[in-house]
Motif scaffolding. Sequence first.
Motif, mmCIF file in Angstrom:
data_model
loop_
_atom_site.group_PDB
_atom_site.id
_atom_site.type_symbol
_atom_site.label_atom_id
_atom_site.label_comp_id
_atom_site.label_asym_id
_atom_site.label_seq_id
_atom_site.Cartn_x
_atom_site.Cartn_y
_atom_site.Cartn_z
ATOM 1 N N HIS A 177 0.843 -1.196 0.000
ATOM 2 C CA HIS A 177 0.000 0.000 0.000
ATOM 3 C C HIS A 177 0.876 1.242 0.000
ATOM 4 C CE1 HIS A 177 -3.636 -2.246 0.416
ATOM 5 N NE2 HIS A 177 -3.298 -2.744 1.600
ATOM 6 N N PHE A 178 0.383 2.294 -0.642
ATOM 7 C CA PHE A 178 1.112 3.559 -0.620
ATOM 8 C C PHE A 178 1.004 4.195 0.766
ATOM 9 C CE2 PHE A 178 0.917 8.241 -1.129
ATOM 10 C CZ PHE A 178 2.247 8.440 -1.427
ATOM 11 N N CYS A 179 -0.218 4.523 1.172
ATOM 12 C CA CYS A 179 -0.429 5.085 2.511
ATOM 13 C C CYS A 179 -1.910 4.978 2.839
ATOM 14 C CB CYS A 179 0.028 6.541 2.569
ATOM 15 S SG CYS A 179 -0.235 7.323 4.184
ATOM 16 N N THR A 180 -2.221 4.350 3.976
ATOM 17 C CA THR A 180 -3.608 4.126 4.363
ATOM 18 C C THR A 180 -4.143 5.221 5.279
ATOM 19 O OG1 THR A 180 -2.853 2.691 6.170
ATOM 20 C CG2 THR A 180 -3.453 1.639 4.082
ATOM 21 N N GLY A 181 -3.433 6.348 5.387
ATOM 22 C CA GLY A 181 -3.927 7.476 6.167
ATOM 23 C C GLY A 181 -3.657 7.330 7.641
ATOM 24 N N GLY A 182 -4.592 7.822 8.445
ATOM 25 C CA GLY A 182 -4.433 7.748 9.892
ATOM 26 C C GLY A 182 -4.653 6.339 10.400
ATOM 27 N N ASN A 183 -4.068 6.036 11.542
ATOM 28 C CA ASN A 183 -4.206 4.732 12.160
ATOM 29 C C ASN A 183 -5.507 4.689 12.966
ATOM 30 O OD1 ASN A 183 -3.959 2.460 13.976
ATOM 31 N ND2 ASN A 183 -1.789 2.415 13.455
ATOM 32 N N GLU A 229 -11.197 9.610 -0.543
ATOM 33 C CA GLU A 229 -11.297 10.651 0.476
ATOM 34 C C GLU A 229 -12.290 10.114 1.507
ATOM 35 O OE1 GLU A 229 -10.005 14.232 0.639
ATOM 36 O OE2 GLU A 229 -8.519 12.880 -0.207
ATOM 37 N N SER A 230 -11.798 9.246 2.362
ATOM 38 C CA SER A 230 -12.669 8.397 3.173
ATOM 39 C C SER A 230 -12.975 8.945 4.565
ATOM 40 C CB SER A 230 -12.015 7.017 3.323
ATOM 41 O OG SER A 230 -10.696 7.143 3.835
ATOM 42 N N PHE A 231 -12.748 10.220 4.778
ATOM 43 C CA PHE A 231 -12.829 10.788 6.130
ATOM 44 C C PHE A 231 -14.225 10.698 6.747
ATOM 45 C CE2 PHE A 231 -9.359 12.913 3.904
ATOM 46 C CZ PHE A 231 -8.314 12.681 4.785
ATOM 47 N N LEU A 232 -15.274 10.939 5.948
ATOM 48 C CA LEU A 232 -16.624 10.928 6.507
ATOM 49 C C LEU A 232 -17.031 9.555 7.027
ATOM 50 C CD1 LEU A 232 -18.713 13.282 4.173
ATOM 51 C CD2 LEU A 232 -18.155 13.610 6.586
ATOM 52 N N ARG A 233 -16.411 8.512 6.530
ATOM 53 C CA ARG A 233 -16.682 7.172 7.046
ATOM 54 C C ARG A 233 -16.354 7.081 8.541
ATOM 55 N NH1 ARG A 233 -16.483 2.686 3.046
ATOM 56 N NH2 ARG A 233 -16.589 3.608 0.968
ATOM 57 N N LEU A 234 -15.426 7.919 8.982
ATOM 58 C CA LEU A 234 -15.005 7.928 10.383
ATOM 59 C C LEU A 234 -15.457 9.197 11.101
ATOM 60 C CD1 LEU A 234 -11.375 6.569 9.859
ATOM 61 C CD2 LEU A 234 -13.372 5.298 10.662
ATOM 62 N N GLY A 235 -16.391 9.927 10.469
ATOM 63 C CA GLY A 235 -16.898 11.146 11.097
ATOM 64 C C GLY A 235 -15.885 12.268 11.138
ATOM 65 N N LEU A 236 -15.021 12.350 10.130
ATOM 66 C CA LEU A 236 -13.961 13.343 10.098
ATOM 67 C C LEU A 236 -13.960 14.109 8.769
ATOM 68 C CD1 LEU A 236 -11.051 11.145 11.524
ATOM 69 C CD2 LEU A 236 -12.317 12.930 12.753
ATOM 70 N N GLY A 258 -7.754 8.338 2.612
ATOM 71 C CA GLY A 258 -7.726 9.330 3.666
ATOM 72 C C GLY A 258 -6.557 10.276 3.497
ATOM 73 N N ALA A 259 -5.801 10.470 4.562
ATOM 74 C CA ALA A 259 -4.631 11.338 4.486
ATOM 75 C C ALA A 259 -3.599 10.806 3.507
ATOM 76 C CB ALA A 259 -4.006 11.501 5.870
ATOM 77 N N GLY A 260 -3.620 9.487 3.238
ATOM 78 C CA GLY A 260 -2.720 8.919 2.236
ATOM 79 C C GLY A 260 -3.073 9.375 0.841
ATOM 80 N N CYS A 261 -4.367 9.501 0.560
ATOM 81 C CA CYS A 261 -4.805 10.053 -0.722
ATOM 82 C C CYS A 261 -4.368 11.504 -0.828
ATOM 83 C CB CYS A 261 -6.323 9.941 -0.840
ATOM 84 S SG CYS A 261 -7.010 10.581 -2.388
ATOM 85 N N ASP A 262 -4.555 12.252 0.250
ATOM 86 C CA ASP A 262 -4.157 13.659 0.254
ATOM 87 C C ASP A 262 -2.656 13.816 0.052
ATOM 88 O OD1 ASP A 262 -6.780 14.298 0.684
ATOM 89 O OD2 ASP A 262 -6.551 14.691 2.829
ATOM 90 N N LEU A 263 -1.874 12.924 0.643
ATOM 91 C CA LEU A 263 -0.424 12.963 0.477
ATOM 92 C C LEU A 263 -0.056 12.819 -0.995
ATOM 93 C CD1 LEU A 263 2.399 12.998 1.821
ATOM 94 C CD2 LEU A 263 2.211 10.508 2.034
ATOM 95 N N ALA A 264 -0.709 11.893 -1.689
ATOM 96 C CA ALA A 264 -0.455 11.728 -3.120
ATOM 97 C C ALA A 264 -0.872 12.966 -3.901
ATOM 98 C CB ALA A 264 -1.201 10.501 -3.642
ATOM 99 N N LEU A 265 -2.001 13.568 -3.525
ATOM 100 C CA LEU A 265 -2.496 14.755 -4.225
ATOM 101 C C LEU A 265 -1.560 15.948 -4.079
ATOM 102 C CD1 LEU A 265 -6.295 14.620 -3.269
ATOM 103 C CD2 LEU A 265 -5.246 13.909 -5.426
#
Length: 273
Positions: free
Chosen positions: A66-72, A144-151, A122-129
């Motif tokens: 994986h490139f980056c899965t965002g926040g843990n 951009e999966s933030f809303l799935r976690l209420g963020l 998530g933040a991994g997508c943003d990092l690529a962008l």
Amino acid sequence: MSVHANEAGSLVESSVDAGVLTLTLNSPRDGNALNVAMTEALSNVLEQVNDRRDVHCVLLRSSSRHFCTGGNVKDMQSGSDLMSGGVEEVRDRLLRSLHRITRALNGLDVPSVCAVNGAAVGAGCDLALMCDIRVASTKAVFAESFLRLGLVSGIGGSWFLARIVGYAKALELTLTSEFIDAEAALGIGIVSKLVPQEALDTEARSLAKHIARNPPTALRMAKRLVREAADASLPTTLDMAASMQAILLCGREHKEAVDRFLEQQAAKKRAHV
């Protein structure tokens, strides 16, 4: 070939070859999560790039599937790492820690290429962008999966996303939190090129090295001109372009490039005689 040893610690491997600084995210056990340690390791290298004359292009990649899965998510549940403390403390930590990456990548004078394999969510997508150009494997997925976690995107990804795909599509991706495959990402401009998984590193490095071969001063100015023109008026852009062009026309790089071009043209003519 000039290769320098790792400068960023085990979380981010660093090497320079032919003017390309390759930064490899190297925390496969947690999907290269953007925790405090990863953030600091990556930021420490990126913040030094503009002062390095041996670096003409940055290549950001991953050593794992994986490139980056965002926040843990486990850290989110436990309230540790970036999420520990009260509202003011978390906000301050985001500004001082996580946003270092955003400021550093967006502030690079040299071009940046991102090689995306597997998940960039998530933040991994943003990092690529945040990188200038993205090359992805056919197995890459983006979200951009933030809303799935209420963020929301706390790293500034909405600013980059809207500029890349447009306002309406950025809202769609944000509000649905849907995962899109590599083909869909190519279709809306998130990535510039798709390649088979096994060819990703080769293709991304080839592109980065091709970019890095350009005259370094002109290369940095060319990137800055395109970046500034995206938000500037035409008169402002014309004034900037004239100033940059005047500097380059009177400089050594231009004269050397003209000499090389004419020599190559003469060699081609001789070869056809």
